[in-house]
Design a protein around this motif. Structure first.
Motif, mmCIF file in Angstrom:
data_model
loop_
_atom_site.group_PDB
_atom_site.id
_atom_site.type_symbol
_atom_site.label_atom_id
_atom_site.label_comp_id
_atom_site.label_asym_id
_atom_site.label_seq_id
_atom_site.Cartn_x
_atom_site.Cartn_y
_atom_site.Cartn_z
ATOM 1 N N LEU A 1 0.842 -1.191 0.000
ATOM 2 C CA LEU A 1 0.000 0.000 0.000
ATOM 3 C C LEU A 1 0.881 1.246 0.000
ATOM 4 C CD1 LEU A 1 -2.894 1.294 0.344
ATOM 5 C CD2 LEU A 1 -2.361 1.401 2.780
ATOM 6 N N TRP B 1 0.561 5.228 0.405
ATOM 7 C CA TRP B 1 -0.495 6.052 1.013
ATOM 8 C C TRP B 1 0.014 7.418 1.444
ATOM 9 C CZ3 TRP B 1 -0.345 7.006 6.533
ATOM 10 C CH2 TRP B 1 0.724 6.361 7.188
ATOM 11 N N CYS C 1 -7.128 6.699 1.532
ATOM 12 C CA CYS C 1 -6.060 5.818 2.022
ATOM 13 C C CYS C 1 -6.470 5.205 3.359
ATOM 14 C CB CYS C 1 -4.761 6.595 2.213
ATOM 15 S SG CYS C 1 -4.092 7.254 0.668
ATOM 16 N N ASN D 1 4.147 -1.236 3.241
ATOM 17 C CA ASN D 1 3.522 0.063 3.005
ATOM 18 C C ASN D 1 4.562 1.170 2.971
ATOM 19 O OD1 ASN D 1 3.417 2.052 5.495
ATOM 20 N ND2 ASN D 1 3.389 -0.035 6.274
ATOM 21 N N HIS E 1 3.022 11.495 -5.077
ATOM 22 C CA HIS E 1 1.968 10.648 -5.659
ATOM 23 C C HIS E 1 2.116 10.561 -7.181
ATOM 24 C CE1 HIS E 1 0.622 14.778 -5.395
ATOM 25 N NE2 HIS E 1 -0.429 14.580 -6.160
ATOM 26 N N LEU F 1 -3.179 8.357 -4.772
ATOM 27 C CA LEU F 1 -3.112 7.482 -3.602
ATOM 28 C C LEU F 1 -4.531 7.305 -3.065
ATOM 29 C CD1 LEU F 1 -0.008 9.111 -1.845
ATOM 30 C CD2 LEU F 1 -0.060 7.072 -3.308
ATOM 31 N N PRO F 2 -4.881 6.155 -2.528
ATOM 32 C CA PRO F 2 -4.022 4.997 -2.324
ATOM 33 C C PRO F 2 -3.706 4.261 -3.631
ATOM 34 C CG PRO F 2 -6.280 4.430 -1.771
ATOM 35 C CD PRO F 2 -6.274 5.911 -2.094
ATOM 36 N N SER G 1 -10.305 3.170 -3.558
ATOM 37 C CA SER G 1 -10.421 2.757 -2.158
ATOM 38 C C SER G 1 -11.617 1.853 -1.906
ATOM 39 C CB SER G 1 -10.456 3.967 -1.228
ATOM 40 O OG SER G 1 -11.624 4.739 -1.424
#
Lengths: 225, 226
Positions: free
Chosen positions: B7, B9, B16, B33, B43, B57-58, B70
């Motif tokens: 992930l 984020w 996120c 992560n 990003h 993001l995410p 998401s």
């Protein structure tokens, strides 16, 4: 089952169309329904407001379960009627992941379309309009469409998520059809054109095709995109 | 399982945060992560673009499956890990219907919040209008009153879709927390205040609380007059 359902809808609204496609796919024909007119402001009528305080269509009810958000209604119907009609969520994890991803990207496509198509209508008050903003919105929509052309090129099958018709197609097809309705040029985007042509005759889609589109001509707002 | 997940984020981003809450609820701690900075435009870095062509993001990956939206990631995780952790989609038709309805209203809620708190960030200088920001504030106020009403009908100490914590809470709580971070008055919106208080100490929420909110406990007051 279908007799315990009510749908208030407007012709040509992609959100309404999605719910109608799912009802067909799940063999829930025979639901109570009423077509209303956005132009006449019927989406703000008391009949709609009772079901949907937001005064928006679709307004959908099953017994006393209210589902006015189109994605909510589609997920609910697939979940409650999993074992009848067509399966709309694939088993295979990779296809399922692709379906979920593309379903929610379809939301972005819809928004970027609306930002162009409705810019000079109801979205932005006249005093706040700027050529620079509309230009930027058109560029954003063009970029978005190119992204989807790429997705269709890479897809592992004829449908958005791969080999099976799924909720991703339920969400994406009405938006693609909407692009065509507003003058989209399929020649520039052959993969999207092929997708549109192969799905427009699918039974659930043909049955629920917006009636007003059969009567009035296509507009050319998006012909240069 | 979690080791095959990555992930990317940003701190304080509700989308996120939704995915992080879902990962905690499904007992998928230990996922790879990386915290990135929006201000430093990370990003849009190659690392993100490799997973997410949109540079947003995410960005989330499980094996070969990229699920960056998401809500998509939350649904995917609940579906793939149904039998572990918290059940996030209730079985009963009524509760399920309410969960789906509120989740998707949650998208509108989030948009109306952003239209106020990020107005200056998203709109170019030459296109700003006081009339637009005013209208966005009125729309947010109307939206808040709707949610106050929804919580009122459920009674005290309730999750958003009824007695069980669900995807409705996973997706909407981050928006509610952001409202209070930006100065929303709990006196004016007592039901939202109660809901916030109820969930802010839930383990999955605490574990994923935005780090820069911990570093600077004092938020902003953009929404104090809403």
């Amino acid at each position: 089952m279908a007799k315990e359902m009510t749908l208030l809808w407007g012709s040509g609204s992609p959100s309404c169309w999605r719910v109608m496609i799912v009802l067909e796919e799940k063999n829930l024909q025979g639901y109570n329904q009423k077509m209303l007119s956005f132009e006449k402001g019927e989406h703000k009528s008391s009949q709609v407001m009772e079901m949907n305080p937001r005064g928006q269509l679709p307004a959908f009810k099953h017994n006393n379960h209210v589902l006015n958000e189109s994605y909510a209604a589609c997920f609910y119907l697939e979940s409650q009627y999993q074992s009848q009609g067509n399966k709309l969520i694939p088993e295979c994890p990779a296809e399922k992941a692709m379906m979920y991803q593309r379903m929610f990207e379809a939301n972005t496509l819809g928004q970027k379309m609306a930002d162009v198509i409705y810019y000079n209508c109801w979205k932005v008050p006249e005093a706040e309009r700027h050529d620079s903003a509309l230009k930027r919105n058109k560029e954003a929509l063009t970029a978005e469409i190119k992204l989807w052309e790429g997705y269709m090129q890479k897809a592992s099958g004829p449908f958005v998520a791969g080999n099976n018709f799924s909720l991703a197609d339920v969400m994406v097809f009405p938006s693609v059809a909407y692009l065509y309705r507003f003058g989209f040029c399929g020649e520039r985007y052959p993969k999207l054109a092929a997708y549109y042509n192969s799905l427009k005759d699918r039974s659930s889609i043909k049955t629920s095709w917006p009636p007003t589109w059969l009567k009035s001509p296509v507009q050319d707002l998006l012909k240069d995109i | 399982m979690a080791e095959n997940m990555t992930l990317l984020w940003g701190s304080g981003s509700p989308p996120c945060w939704r995915v992080m809450i879902a990962l905690e609820e499904k007992n998928l701690q230990g996922y790879n992560n990386k915290l990135l900075s929006f201000e430093k435009m990370e990003h849009k870095s190659q690392e993100v673009l490799d997973i997410n062509a949109r540079g947003q993001l995410p960005s989330f990956k499980h094996g070969d499956n990229n699920v960056n939206e998401s809500y998509a990631a939350c649904f995917y995780l609940e579906s793939q890990f149904k039998s572990q952790g918290t059940k996030l989609i209730p079985d009963g038709a009524a509760e399920q219907a309410l969960m789906y309805q509120r989740m998707f209203e949650g998208l509108t809620f989030y948009e109306k919040l952003n239209a106020v708190i990020y107005y200056t960030w998203f709109v170019p200088e030459e296109e700003k209008h006081d009339s637009a920001l005013k209208r966005n504030k009125e729309a947010l106020t109307a939206e808040l009153q709707l949610w106050e009403g929804y919580l009122q009908k459920l009674g005290s100490a309730s999750n958003l879709a009824g007695p069980s914590f669900s995807l409705a809470d996973v997706t909407v709580f981050p928006t509610v927390a952001t409202l209070f971070r930006f100065g929303l008055s709990a006196e004016r919106y007592p039901k939202l205040g109660e809901y916030y208080a109820l969930l802010k100490d839930r383990p999955s929420v605490k574990a994923s609380w935005p780090p820069h909110w911990l570093e600077n406990p004092k938020g902003q007051d953009t929404l104090k007059d809403i």
